[in-house]
Write a protein that holds these residues in place. Sequence first.
Motif, PDB file in Angstrom:
ATOM      1  N   GLU A  29       0.837  -1.202   0.000  1.00  0.00           N
ATOM      2  CA  GLU A  29       0.000   0.000   0.000  1.00  0.00           C
ATOM      3  C   GLU A  29       0.874   1.255   0.000  1.00  0.00           C
ATOM      4  O   GLU A  29       0.577   2.229  -0.699  1.00  0.00           O
ATOM      5  CB  GLU A  29      -0.908  -0.021   1.228  1.00  0.00           C
ATOM      6  N   GLN A  30       1.955   1.224   0.762  1.00  0.00           N
ATOM      7  CA  GLN A  30       2.869   2.359   0.788  1.00  0.00           C
ATOM      8  C   GLN A  30       3.579   2.532  -0.547  1.00  0.00           C
ATOM      9  O   GLN A  30       3.818   3.662  -0.991  1.00  0.00           O
ATOM     10  CB  GLN A  30       3.904   2.171   1.909  1.00  0.00           C
ATOM     11  N   GLN A  31       3.880   1.406  -1.215  1.00  0.00           N
ATOM     12  CA  GLN A  31       4.481   1.487  -2.548  1.00  0.00           C
ATOM     13  C   GLN A  31       3.529   2.172  -3.525  1.00  0.00           C
ATOM     14  O   GLN A  31       3.951   2.997  -4.351  1.00  0.00           O
ATOM     15  CB  GLN A  31       4.826   0.083  -3.054  1.00  0.00           C
ATOM     16  N   LEU A  32       2.253   1.818  -3.467  1.00  0.00           N
ATOM     17  CA  LEU A  32       1.255   2.447  -4.325  1.00  0.00           C
ATOM     18  C   LEU A  32       1.186   3.945  -4.034  1.00  0.00           C
ATOM     19  O   LEU A  32       1.104   4.775  -4.948  1.00  0.00           O
ATOM     20  CB  LEU A  32      -0.119   1.810  -4.102  1.00  0.00           C
ATOM     21  N   ARG A  33       1.216   4.288  -2.741  1.00  0.00           N
ATOM     22  CA  ARG A  33       1.104   5.689  -2.346  1.00  0.00           C
ATOM     23  C   ARG A  33       2.287   6.525  -2.829  1.00  0.00           C
ATOM     24  O   ARG A  33       2.115   7.663  -3.286  1.00  0.00           O
ATOM     25  CB  ARG A  33       1.007   5.773  -0.821  1.00  0.00           C
ATOM     26  N   SER A  34       3.463   5.951  -2.749  1.00  0.00           N
ATOM     27  CA  SER A  34       4.670   6.726  -3.055  1.00  0.00           C
ATOM     28  C   SER A  34       5.113   6.618  -4.508  1.00  0.00           C
ATOM     29  O   SER A  34       5.965   7.404  -4.949  1.00  0.00           O
ATOM     30  CB  SER A  34       5.814   6.281  -2.140  1.00  0.00           C
ATOM     31  N   ASP A  35       4.549   5.660  -5.247  1.00  0.00           N
ATOM     32  CA  ASP A  35       5.011   5.444  -6.621  1.00  0.00           C
ATOM     33  C   ASP A  35       3.870   5.525  -7.632  1.00  0.00           C
ATOM     34  O   ASP A  35       3.601   6.578  -8.210  1.00  0.00           O
ATOM     35  CB  ASP A  35       5.719   4.093  -6.718  1.00  0.00           C
ATOM     36  N   PHE A  36       3.169   4.419  -7.847  1.00  0.00           N
ATOM     37  CA  PHE A  36       2.194   4.325  -8.937  1.00  0.00           C
ATOM     38  C   PHE A  36       1.014   5.298  -8.783  1.00  0.00           C
ATOM     39  O   PHE A  36       0.506   5.804  -9.770  1.00  0.00           O
ATOM     40  CB  PHE A  36       1.681   2.891  -9.044  1.00  0.00           C
ATOM     41  N   TRP A  37       0.593   5.550  -7.580  1.00  0.00           N
ATOM     42  CA  TRP A  37      -0.563   6.429  -7.367  1.00  0.00           C
ATOM     43  C   TRP A  37      -0.167   7.838  -6.926  1.00  0.00           C
ATOM     44  O   TRP A  37      -1.034   8.664  -6.644  1.00  0.00           O
ATOM     45  CB  TRP A  37      -1.503   5.809  -6.327  1.00  0.00           C
ATOM     46  N   ALA A  38       1.134   8.099  -6.846  1.00  0.00           N
ATOM     47  CA  ALA A  38       1.611   9.368  -6.293  1.00  0.00           C
ATOM     48  C   ALA A  38       1.064  10.572  -7.067  1.00  0.00           C
ATOM     49  O   ALA A  38       0.657  11.582  -6.468  1.00  0.00           O
ATOM     50  CB  ALA A  38       3.138   9.397  -6.281  1.00  0.00           C
ATOM     51  N   TYR A  39       1.073  10.487  -8.400  1.00  0.00           N
ATOM     52  CA  TYR A  39       0.619  11.627  -9.205  1.00  0.00           C
ATOM     53  C   TYR A  39      -0.846  11.948  -8.922  1.00  0.00           C
ATOM     54  O   TYR A  39      -1.211  13.114  -8.713  1.00  0.00           O
ATOM     55  CB  TYR A  39       0.799  11.324 -10.695  1.00  0.00           C
ATOM     56  N   MET A  40      -1.690  10.920  -8.895  1.00  0.00           N
ATOM     57  CA  MET A  40      -3.113  11.152  -8.671  1.00  0.00           C
ATOM     58  C   MET A  40      -3.387  11.636  -7.253  1.00  0.00           C
ATOM     59  O   MET A  40      -4.216  12.527  -7.034  1.00  0.00           O
ATOM     60  CB  MET A  40      -3.898   9.868  -8.972  1.00  0.00           C
ATOM     61  N   LEU A  41      -2.666  11.091  -6.278  1.00  0.00           N
ATOM     62  CA  LEU A  41      -2.823  11.544  -4.901  1.00  0.00           C
ATOM     63  C   LEU A  41      -2.366  12.993  -4.762  1.00  0.00           C
ATOM     64  O   LEU A  41      -2.925  13.754  -3.968  1.00  0.00           O
ATOM     65  CB  LEU A  41      -2.020  10.639  -3.956  1.00  0.00           C
ATOM     66  N   GLY A  42      -1.366  13.365  -5.552  1.00  0.00           N
ATOM     67  CA  GLY A  42      -0.907  14.756  -5.548  1.00  0.00           C
ATOM     68  C   GLY A  42      -1.917  15.711  -6.138  1.00  0.00           C
ATOM     69  O   GLY A  42      -1.808  16.931  -5.949  1.00  0.00           O
ATOM     70  N   HIS A  43      -2.907  15.166  -6.862  1.00  0.00           N
ATOM     71  CA  HIS A  43      -3.996  15.979  -7.411  1.00  0.00           C
ATOM     72  C   HIS A  43      -5.306  15.692  -6.676  1.00  0.00           C
ATOM     73  O   HIS A  43      -6.392  15.791  -7.242  1.00  0.00           O
ATOM     74  CB  HIS A  43      -4.153  15.709  -8.909  1.00  0.00           C
TER      75      HIS A  43
END
Length: 305
Positions: free
Chosen positions: A111-125
């Motif tokens: 879950e942390q990998q998703l947060r910091s990598d693959f989903w980071a751009y969308m979470l940043g928006h």
Amino acid sequence: MVLVMGVTGSGKSYFVNKLANGDVVQVGDDLHSYSQILEEISRVLTAQHEAGVPLKGVIYLHRITDIRYAGSSIKTLEIFKKICGDLALQNVILVSTRWNEIDEETGAFREQQLRSDFWAYMLGHDARMARFDGSRDSAIGIVSQLVSRQSIVLELQRELVDERKTLQETVAGAYVNDDLSEKRAQLEKEVWDLEKLQQRTAQNDDRAMRRQIELDRAREQRRLQVAREDEERLRKQIALEVHTEIEGKKKKKGKGLWAVLPFLPAVMGIIEMFVGIPPGSTALLTSWFSESGIGESVSDFFANF
């Protein structure tokens, strides 16, 4: 209306069934090309926009059991981001599923990998993350985060409906089309090479070899035909087609889709408990689904994308 998306096996059918408290969606197993999936999503989203049904957000499901993001998953995620556009990401919930199949420590690490990598751009928006634990309460809790928010218009809807672009002119369509053009060119070369080889070996005594070349050429020709059909699909003026079909449905008595597409009214019924939908728009939208030919395949793209 809330759109549920994700790769094959991420649990979309299970999620919707839990939300509807019944088996209203069958698990799909038919794989479609990216252009086919994009066309069907485009037609549904265009019809929803035309019918005035508010889109409250998008739920994107991902298996927490996946060790890493595969190539197809990365491409699907990129298409998803381009369908939404940056402005709509604030109404996106990125949901991890299948937590019952993994221990908490491993799941939390991924879950942390998703947060910091693959989903980071969308979470940043301003997209949000959530866990789906497999229960109906969990599904309702996730959806309830969206239905109270302001309605959104996705980038793909704006491009298709407001700007009247063809699919290949949209950001998502152009992304899919780039791969198709390269694939089609490669297949054309392979077919040409096999035709030349077939001509050179026409008088060869090795019948097994000639038969194999013939089979290879036929196979590549079929693949080339599919690639050309995919490219042609992306040239469609989706908004114009859907608008014409909806106008035609308005002139007929609404039949609804309560028998033809059972999962939609069940889910729409849940959504209607939280947010008002313009009178008659649900029947118009579901009638369009059934009579336009999408009815039987909508559940497929929900289950395969």
